[in-house]
Design an enzyme around this catalytic site. Structure first.
Site, PDB file in Angstrom:
ATOM      1  N   VAL A   1       0.887  -1.154   0.000  1.00  0.00           N
ATOM      2  CA  VAL A   1       0.000   0.000   0.000  1.00  0.00           C
ATOM      3  C   VAL A   1       0.926   1.205   0.000  1.00  0.00           C
ATOM      4  CG1 VAL A   1      -1.731   1.316   1.274  1.00  0.00           C
ATOM      5  CG2 VAL A   1      -1.869  -1.191   1.202  1.00  0.00           C
ATOM      6  N   SER A   2       0.946   1.932  -1.102  1.00  0.00           N
ATOM      7  CA  SER A   2       1.910   3.019  -1.268  1.00  0.00           C
ATOM      8  C   SER A   2       1.723   4.094  -0.210  1.00  0.00           C
ATOM      9  CB  SER A   2       1.764   3.654  -2.656  1.00  0.00           C
ATOM     10  OG  SER A   2       2.058   2.725  -3.673  1.00  0.00           O
TER      11      SER A   2
END
Length: 409
Positions: free
Chosen positions: A77-78
């Site tokens: 999850v950036s």
């Protein structure tokens, strides 16, 4: 009529979310009021239940959610800062149809907030574990205008397009034809494109059969999987635990790793350019100029232990531009100046031709300062097979599907 009071954990998450958004505003990552509103709305911590809530709302924290057998990160999850940066690049309007390549959950939710009830988001990933997690998050968070697909994004999503925007959240070395064909004329493709080892999230606009850049930002993403996988190769120069040094090769000539390893242990030659940067200034445009101007310039990745021991003076997780010639090399470095928060750029060379390479690197730094410091490169993507006379002169990068060019004013 009864009302449900928010519990303490909900209030704590809301406060953390507000603090994250304020930080994004201060960083300049979130500027559009609609982007700011989207980041205030999404409960991103629900996507990473194993991560501390405070960490989930750290604007710079990327939560790794899966690694491969060798320990390489293949899903995450950036960081919110990077997500906001890409969404700003996309310039999304209500009612649009968006394709997201590389799922995770929160980013699709941000996109859904941006397009509104009349828009659609299609998010796809090759990994069923990733899409299952994204589906669970989107359902829990209440998003109904997002379609989750499990498929190789090499072929896009032909039954769902055409798309006003395509937002890619994995590192790509090439642009598959499907992405171009499924993007509307004038549509925007946001993609972390790797060019000669350097990754930039580029905002491209479709102009007929080509893509033309409209800005780019420095970034780091997990690599593409599936048919489009094209990872860098490593040439190891020093293989001691916590002190590893390697060159990242991306179309560069095969180096003489043994000779370069010996060179690293030889006396260094230092050349200073006289060019300075402020402490908050990025090297991203300089490094892109260097890879445009110099042929054999891979990135040197070094663990902090290598710098601590004195084997190298610069170590960056993204790699340091390094000019290579036979058994000699020179890499970009900096030093503090007498002026507060200002640093001078230079080069350190090793090996028989180390000083000459350092002087050449320093010379190109001066050229950038003199001729291109206030410029941004133009990046174009043309289909493979496009004749040379239809492609601008500049640094050309040949990929399976495309011919990429980097040019400067």
């Amino acid at each position: 009529m009864t009302t449900t009071e928010p519990n303490q954990s909900d209030l704590a998450a809301e406060q953390l979310r507000d603090a994250m958004v304020q930080h994004l505003i201060e960083l300049g990552a979130a500027r559009d009021p609609r982007v700011i509103a989207a980041f205030r709305a999404v409960l991103r911590h629900l996507a990473t239940p194993d991560v501390d809530v405070a960490k989930a709302y750290d604007a710079e924290f990327a939560a790794v959610t899966k690694t491969d057998a060798t320990g390489v990160d293949i899903s995450s999850v950036s960081a919110a800062r990077v997500q906001a940066m890409q969404i700003e690049q996309a310039r999304i309007q209500p009612g649009m149809t968006i394709l997201e390549i590389g799922s995770g959950g929160p980013n699709a939710a941000y996109l859904a907030e941006m397009v509104g009830a009349d828009g659609r988001v299609i998010t796809m990933d090759i990994d069923p574990d990733v899409t299952a997690r994204a589906t669970g998050f989107l359902q829990a968070a209440g998003y109904r205008n997002v379609t989750v697909l499990t498929a190789d994004a090499e072929n896009g999503a032909p039954d769902q397009g055409p798309f006003d925007r395509i937002v890619v959240t994995v590192q790509a070395a090439d642009i598959p034809p499907a992405w171009m064909h499924q993007l509307k004329e004038g549509g925007r493709l946001i993609v972390p494109l790797r060019m000669r080892g350097m990754t930039r999230t580029v905002a491209f606009v479709r102009e007929g059969d080509r893509l033309v850049s409209d800005g780019f930002e420095l970034c780091g993403f997990v690599p593409m999987q599936g048919a489009g996988e094209n990872r860098v190769r490593l040439a190891v120069l020093h293989d001691v635990e916590d002190e590893e040094i390697a060159l990242r090769l991306d179309g560069h000539p095969e180096p003489d790793a043994r000779a370069l390893a010996e060179a690293l242990h030889s006396p260094r030659a230092t050349v200073w350019s006289g060019v300075t940067l402020g402490g908050s200034e990025s090297n991203e445009h300089l490094d892109l100029w260097l890879t445009t101007a110099l042929d054999n310039l891979p990135l040197m990745a070094a663990k902090p232990g290598a710098r601590k021991r004195g084997l190298v003076t610069s170590a960056s997780p993204l790699g340091v531009p390094t000019l290579v010639d036979g058994g000699s090399l020179a890499y970009r470095t900096v030093r503090a100046t007498d002026a507060e928060d200002r640093y001078e750029l230079g080069a350190i060379g090793h090996g028989p031709h180390g000083r000459g390479l350092a002087e050449r690197l320093a010379s190109e730094i001066r050229t950038w300062d003199r001729e291109h410091r206030n410029d941004q490169a133009r990046i174009e993507v043309h289909p493979a097979g496009t004749p040379d006379d239809r492609i601008p002169a500049g640094r050309r990068i040949e990929r399976r599907h495309t011919r990429i060019t980097i040019t400067w004013p």
